[in-house]
Design a protein around this motif. Structure first.
Motif, PDB file in Angstrom:
ATOM      1  N   GLY A 586      -5.449   0.452   3.003  1.00  0.00           N
ATOM      2  CA  GLY A 586      -4.585   1.554   3.397  1.00  0.00           C
ATOM      3  C   GLY A 586      -4.271   2.521   2.293  1.00  0.00           C
ATOM      4  O   GLY A 586      -3.734   3.612   2.551  1.00  0.00           O
ATOM      5  N   PHE A 587      -4.544   2.186   1.017  1.00  0.00           N
ATOM      6  CA  PHE A 587      -4.313   3.117  -0.086  1.00  0.00           C
ATOM      7  C   PHE A 587      -5.249   4.316   0.068  1.00  0.00           C
ATOM      8  O   PHE A 587      -6.375   4.176   0.546  1.00  0.00           O
ATOM      9  N   THR A 588      -4.811   5.468  -0.355  1.00  0.00           N
ATOM     10  CA  THR A 588      -5.641   6.679  -0.300  1.00  0.00           C
ATOM     11  C   THR A 588      -5.678   7.333  -1.667  1.00  0.00           C
ATOM     12  O   THR A 588      -4.694   7.314  -2.409  1.00  0.00           O
ATOM     13  N   LEU A 589      -6.843   7.906  -1.994  1.00  0.00           N
ATOM     14  CA  LEU A 589      -7.037   8.621  -3.248  1.00  0.00           C
ATOM     15  C   LEU A 589      -7.626   9.977  -2.922  1.00  0.00           C
ATOM     16  O   LEU A 589      -8.719  10.081  -2.388  1.00  0.00           O
ATOM     17  N   VAL A 590      -6.878  11.033  -3.264  1.00  0.00           N
ATOM     18  CA  VAL A 590      -7.327  12.401  -3.001  1.00  0.00           C
ATOM     19  C   VAL A 590      -7.543  13.080  -4.337  1.00  0.00           C
ATOM     20  O   VAL A 590      -6.624  13.112  -5.171  1.00  0.00           O
ATOM     21  N   GLY A 591      -8.764  13.600  -4.553  1.00  0.00           N
ATOM     22  CA  GLY A 591      -9.020  14.235  -5.838  1.00  0.00           C
ATOM     23  C   GLY A 591     -10.482  14.607  -5.973  1.00  0.00           C
ATOM     24  O   GLY A 591     -11.150  14.956  -5.006  1.00  0.00           O
ATOM     25  N   THR A 592     -10.973  14.493  -7.242  1.00  0.00           N
ATOM     26  CA  THR A 592     -12.352  14.855  -7.567  1.00  0.00           C
ATOM     27  C   THR A 592     -13.083  13.605  -8.022  1.00  0.00           C
ATOM     28  O   THR A 592     -12.574  12.832  -8.842  1.00  0.00           O
ATOM     29  N   PHE A 593     -14.334  13.454  -7.507  1.00  0.00           N
ATOM     30  CA  PHE A 593     -15.106  12.244  -7.797  1.00  0.00           C
ATOM     31  C   PHE A 593     -16.432  12.652  -8.436  1.00  0.00           C
ATOM     32  O   PHE A 593     -17.019  13.682  -8.123  1.00  0.00           O
ATOM     33  N   ASN A 594     -16.907  11.781  -9.381  1.00  0.00           N
ATOM     34  CA  ASN A 594     -18.229  11.976  -9.966  1.00  0.00           C
ATOM     35  C   ASN A 594     -18.707  10.670 -10.557  1.00  0.00           C
ATOM     36  O   ASN A 594     -17.923   9.745 -10.779  1.00  0.00           O
ATOM     37  N   GLY A 606      -7.280  12.302  -9.413  1.00  0.00           N
ATOM     38  CA  GLY A 606      -6.538  12.794  -8.266  1.00  0.00           C
ATOM     39  C   GLY A 606      -5.239  12.024  -8.075  1.00  0.00           C
ATOM     40  O   GLY A 606      -4.690  11.439  -9.008  1.00  0.00           O
ATOM     41  N   VAL A 607      -4.771  12.007  -6.840  1.00  0.00           N
ATOM     42  CA  VAL A 607      -3.482  11.396  -6.507  1.00  0.00           C
ATOM     43  C   VAL A 607      -3.739  10.159  -5.654  1.00  0.00           C
ATOM     44  O   VAL A 607      -4.397  10.224  -4.615  1.00  0.00           O
ATOM     45  N   LEU A 608      -3.184   9.018  -6.098  1.00  0.00           N
ATOM     46  CA  LEU A 608      -3.292   7.757  -5.377  1.00  0.00           C
ATOM     47  C   LEU A 608      -2.027   7.512  -4.577  1.00  0.00           C
ATOM     48  O   LEU A 608      -0.923   7.539  -5.120  1.00  0.00           O
ATOM     49  N   ASN A 609      -2.149   7.292  -3.277  1.00  0.00           N
ATOM     50  CA  ASN A 609      -1.011   7.024  -2.384  1.00  0.00           C
ATOM     51  C   ASN A 609      -1.085   5.574  -1.952  1.00  0.00           C
ATOM     52  O   ASN A 609      -2.037   5.144  -1.308  1.00  0.00           O
ATOM     53  N   THR A 610      -0.052   4.796  -2.277  1.00  0.00           N
ATOM     54  CA  THR A 610      -0.021   3.362  -1.954  1.00  0.00           C
ATOM     55  C   THR A 610       0.962   3.041  -0.845  1.00  0.00           C
ATOM     56  O   THR A 610       1.308   1.881  -0.626  1.00  0.00           O
ATOM     57  N   SER A 611       1.400   4.060  -0.100  1.00  0.00           N
ATOM     58  CA  SER A 611       2.415   3.811   0.930  1.00  0.00           C
ATOM     59  C   SER A 611       1.827   3.166   2.178  1.00  0.00           C
ATOM     60  O   SER A 611       2.573   2.618   3.000  1.00  0.00           O
ATOM     61  N   CYS A 612       0.532   3.252   2.333  1.00  0.00           N
ATOM     62  CA  CYS A 612      -0.182   2.674   3.492  1.00  0.00           C
ATOM     63  C   CYS A 612       0.285   3.257   4.821  1.00  0.00           C
ATOM     64  O   CYS A 612       0.137   2.636   5.880  1.00  0.00           O
ATOM     65  N   GLU A 613       0.875   4.429   4.795  1.00  0.00           N
ATOM     66  CA  GLU A 613       1.359   5.007   6.047  1.00  0.00           C
ATOM     67  C   GLU A 613       0.215   5.361   6.995  1.00  0.00           C
ATOM     68  O   GLU A 613       0.393   5.330   8.211  1.00  0.00           O
TER      69      GLU A 613
END
Length: 979
Positions: A586-594, A606-613
């Motif tokens: 459920g964690f999400t990571l929004v950003g740039t990948f390479n 980027g930004v890691l969201n651990t709220s699992c919403e």
């Protein structure tokens, strides 16, 4: 020739009817038999004796001399071979004559001889054959100037033996030795044949007006024809000899063969070509020759046709004959009508004899006798100038100079075609072998041909062991087809999809066993181009846009562990650029990948969201690939297009094979290839002939009747709809079986099934229009004109259609609802540990509705009976939902389950009682829990997706919603954890 030999007759003599010094008729066993008097036999015996003496003299004084040749004379050796042939046939005649003499000697003492006991009658066929073979050898020697040469070679011998040779030919001293030799080897034999003919002619005459003849055929007829034959072959040999003397050495070398005979010469009977060139036309017994200046055209009579119906142009006032050959046409013009008639008659007679493989006997019948050569005939021809067939040899049926029928084309490089021809081009079914660059290997095409090019359905087995099964156009793969090479050691593959001008273009599915992946999407020029999906055997899947085989721009990646990436990719389907990564926890990571080139790892900023919403919503979505990016109309469009063309053609028989597969024809050489290609050979309840199909379809008007007909049609190996179904099954399995059993393809899969049903319904409706005789050859472009509530694709087509796709489709539903079904089954297992009374109490079922409330039993007895009797009929009914595939039948089972619950409740309360929803739901949960149906969630959604839209909102929809509520209730945590 006729065979006058008869069955042996009894020698018993009866009443004599007439008498004569020469012959008589005797009644034997009820029939008249001609007899020969001793005087006739004696006279005949004397003639045979004199002929044998002359043959012996010819052999000793002439033939033995000719058999001696100068060893150093090469040309003489060739003529010696011809003399040896004459010698062998001479002695064959000698032996037959000796046999005749012997039998006459035995019959000489009898008072009366049956005419059928005469050796020349009993052995008529042997005599005719021996004389024709002998004169063939002699005339060959005459035509080739053989007697001229041997007369010069042995001139001293002839000069020194002139007086001795007078006994053979009376005019020996007054003629040349060449003429002498020719007469020695012809006149005695010709004269003796005339003796046979005269004798038998006398014996066959009537002895009286009332006398019955021994045969309806004149006894002398065969020998009379033989006499005419000898005169004709001698004339032909003499004319041919004169011709060779007048032609140039070069032309003679081009035309000369041992047995070729001149039949007509335009110098003798004038005829010219309309080309205006100075020419000469020679007609031989096997070829027609046009000599035009330095050009010579030699036309085999087997491949020559004469058309006398050609009308002269305004510039031509003469009679015109059109001569047709495989590569040229000639117009012949005659000033005199009788000349045109003569040439036409001789040409036709010689062509007929050439086609039959033998000359007539005698060579020419009555002038004007009608016996035209066949227009269609089996011939062989090697093309010299034709651009397509140059140097190729054709053998097979020809008509008016063109291959027409069954035939074989063979090229010097090993390429060949065996199959149907029409008007000079490959047309129909054929098998073509094309040499490959691989040593001793061929590409084998088994296909339909139209106007010299492959068009329609076919199979190609390539030299590299890959096989293509699909459609062709202009000798190229075009339309729907399957190419596979599973035997390849380096890169086994299979492509199922559309082709355009021999290239993979359009929608298609590529399976690579080596890479363990499947690509589903768009192609152009053999490369992935456009929207596509990639599935791997490890469980990962991609969706995005491809360009020149490489993934570009944004897309979606679902990894093996369930993590989802939405963003930009590199060409190798690796994360690169902006995106969002949702982990399986459920964690999400929004950003740039390479990618880190040093560590080969993934770098992200980027930004890691651990709220699992978003976890619950993400799990609910379960990405469905293909929606919106791969429209259903673009998938397998060509399969339906080929069938549509067949319907638009009015279902004509000649178009049926090219669009629907192969049909067995009478040619036994091609039957095995055609059977292997497509059709099974089974007995079917439904005919494959379009006339029978239309006739039978007009009888099926009701829903059940149409559905029953389609069930039979889909099982019939000859029915067009079955062949369409077969192709759809291949395409469906190529997409959704194996690696394609991926829950993210469920929406595509069920959407395709409904599309298949709709298209088949359109075709079926169009055929029904044709069957009714209205608006023939018209197919609805966008769909069926009117779909009633009772009769539509869901009620008529889907039930017989689903069994062919159910296995793969149900697997996708099972995978999609696997997690929910797992929770549901945990609840079923927990509820299964409760007794029925406990379960009814737990579900808050009102006690007044319990079936066993009035039974006085102990606790153990009550447990046993309740366990097996409480709502048992409803439970058994619901369990049948997994035994049928049709959504409507599943809904009928749910309705019947409800009826069984209601019936049990009415029996318990003993009065009219309408179950409210509050009471129905707990009872239905009870029945569902006791039915123990695994993967009930997959079943429910299968019904929802494929049920008839016209019944939504009714009782079926209500009960299905109730069943879904029960399913969701059993999934709940409080039930799964209940103790």
């Amino acid at each position: 020739m006729s065979e006058l030999g008869a069955k042996p007759r009894s020698r018993k003599l009866g009443r004599r009817c007439t008498s004569s010094t020469q012959e008589s008729l005797v009644l034997v066993e009820g029939i008249y038999v001609k007899t020969v008097s001793p005087g006739v036999v004696e006279s005949f015996l004397k003639k045979e004796e004199d002929f044998l003496k002359k043959l012996s003299l010819i052999s000793s004084t002439v033939l033995n001399v000719l058999l001696q040749a100068d060893e150093s004379d090469t040309a003489g050796k060739d003529h010696l071979k011809s003399i040896i042939v004459i010698n062998e046939r001479f002695h064959a005649l000698f032996d037959l004559t000796a046999g005749c003499y012997k039998t006459l000697t035995e019959l000489h003492e009898e008072s009366s001889v049956d005419v059928y006991d005469l050796y020349i009658v009993k052995k008529e066929r042997n005599f005719i054959q021996a004389y024709t073979q002998y004169f063939l050898g002699v005339t060959n020697h005459i035509a080739t100037k053989g007697f001229d040469r041997v007369s010069r070679a042995a001139s001293n011998h002839w000069k020194s033996n002139k007086r001795g040779l007078k006994t053979l030919i009376a005019e020996t001293l007054d003629i040349s030795f060449t003429v002498f030799l020719q007469r020695v080897f012809t006149e005695p034999f010709r004269s003796h044949v005339q003796t046979y003919s005269l004798l038998l002619s006398q014996l066959s005459e009537k002895s009286g007006e009332d006398a019955k003849r021994t045969s309806s055929i004149d006894l002398s007829h065969a020998y009379h024809n033989l006499s005419k034959y000898i005169g004709q072959v001698l004339d032909e040999a003499s004319q041919t000899k004169q011709l060779w003397a007048t032609l140039s050495h070069k032309l003679t070398a081009a035309l000369y063969t041992l047995e070729r005979r001149l039949q007509e010469d335009s110098k003798n009977v004038p005829i010219v070509t309309t080309s205006g060139k100075q020419d000469r036309i020679l007609l031989f017994d096997d070829v027609l020759v046009f000599i035009q200046g330095h050009e010579t055209h030699i036309c085999d009579l087997k491949t020559l046709w004469v058309d006398s119906s050609t009308k002269p142009t305004y510039k031509q006032s003469n009679q015109v004959l059109r001569i047709v050959t495989p590569e040229a046409e000639f117009l012949l013009s005659c000033k005199e009508p009788q000349n045109q008639a003569l040439w036409q008659w001789k040409l036709n007679q010689l062509i007929r004899q050439r086609v039959n493989g033998s000359r007539d006997f005698p060579l020419w019948g009555k002038t004007g006798e009608a016996n035209e050569p066949p227009t269609s005939r089996v011939s062989s021809y090697t093309y010299k100038n034709d651009s397509r067939y140059k140097n190729a040899t054709y053998h097979g049926d020809m008509s008016w100079g063109k291959p027409h029928g069954k035939g074989t084309l063979t090229w010097p490089d090993g390429r060949n075609y065996v199959g149907d021809f029409q008007y000079g081009q490959e047309n129909g079914f054929g098998v073509c072998l094309v040499p490959s660059s691989l040593e001793d290997r061929y590409d084998c095409y088994k296909c339909h041909w139209v106007n010299g090019a492959m068009l329609g359905y076919g199979i190609c087995e390539f030299a590299d062991e890959s096989v293509y099964k699909g459609y062709f156009k202009d000798n190229m793969r075009h339309g729907y087809g399957v190419l596979e090479n599973l035997a390849s050691g380096s890169n086994p593959f299979k492509y199922t999809g559309n082709w355009y001008k021999d290239k993979m273009s359009g929608y298609g599915v590529w399976d690579s066993s080596h890479k363990g992946e499947r690509y589903i999407g768009m192609w152009r020029n053999n490369q992935r181009q456009g929207h596509g999906i990639v599935l791997t055997h490890m469980g990962a899947c991609y969706q995005g846009t491809f360009s020149l085989n490489k993934l570009v721009g944004p897309g979606i990646l679902i990894s093996e562990d369930g993590s989802v990436y939405e963003g930009e990719f590199t060409e190798e389907c690796l994360l690169a650029g902006k995106g969002k990564l949702t982990f399986n926890n459920g964690f999400t990571l929004v950003g740039t990948f390479n990618r880190n080139q040093t560590t080969s790892g993934l770098q992200a900023q980027g930004v890691l969201n651990t709220s699992c919403e978003d976890l619950t919503e993400s799990m609910k979505r379960k990405f469905q690939f293909g929606e919106g990016v791969l429209p259903i109309e673009e998938r397998w469009h060509d399969i339906f297009e080929h069938f549509q063309k067949f319907l638009e053609s009015g279902c004509r028989k000649e178009t049926e094979e090219s669009f629907l597969g192969f049909h067995v024809k009478s040619n036994k050489k091609l039957e095995q290839a055609q059977e292997y290609l497509y059709c099974q050979r089974e007995s079917d309840d439904v005919s494959g002939k379009i006339e029978d199909i239309l006739k039978e379809m007009s009888l099926h008007l009701e829903q059940e009747s149409m559905q029953c007909y389609l069930e039979k049609a889909f099982k019939s190996s000859h029915h067009p709809l079955m062949k369409l179904m077969k192709e759809l099954c291949v395409a469906y399995q190529a997409t959704y079986s194996g690696i394609g059993s991926n829950l993210h393809l469920l929406s595509m899969a069920q959407e395709e099934i409904k599309h298949y049903a709709t298209k088949i319904w359109e075709f079926y409706s169009a055929l029904k229009v044709m069957a009714s005789g209205e608006n023939k050859k018209v197919v609805p472009a966008g769909g069926v004109e009117e779909i009633s509530e009772e009769v539509n694709p869901y009620t008529v087509v889907l039930p017989p259609l689903l069994p062919y796709f159910h296995e793969d489709l149900s697997m996708l539903y099972m995978l999609y609802h696997q997690q929910e079904d797992k929770h549901y089954w945990q609840g079923i297992v927990r509820l299964g540990t409760l007794t029925d009374t406990k379960l009814l109490e737990f579900l808050d079922v009102q006690r007044q509705l319990w079936p066993l409330k009035d039974i006085k039993l102990t606790a153990n007895q009550r447990y046993s009976i309740v366990r097996h009797k409480c709502f048992h009929s409803a439970t058994e009914c619901l369990q049948k939902i997994t035994t049928v595939m049709d959504p409507r039948q599943k809904l009928e089972i749910i309705l019947k389950t409800y009826a069984e619950i209601e019936k049990t409740v009415l029996r318990v309360v003993d009065k009219d009682y309408k179950l409210p929803m509050d009471d129905l739901l707990p009872l239905l949960i009870y029945v569902v829990s006791r039915a123990g149906i695994q993967r009930l969630g997959a079943e429910i959604h299968f019904i929802y997706d494929l049920m008839d839209p016209s019944i939504r909102g009714g009782i079926y929809d209500f009960l299905l919603t109730a069943l879904e509520s029960c399913y969701e209730h059993i999934q709940r945590e409080e039930i799964r954890l209940y103790k």
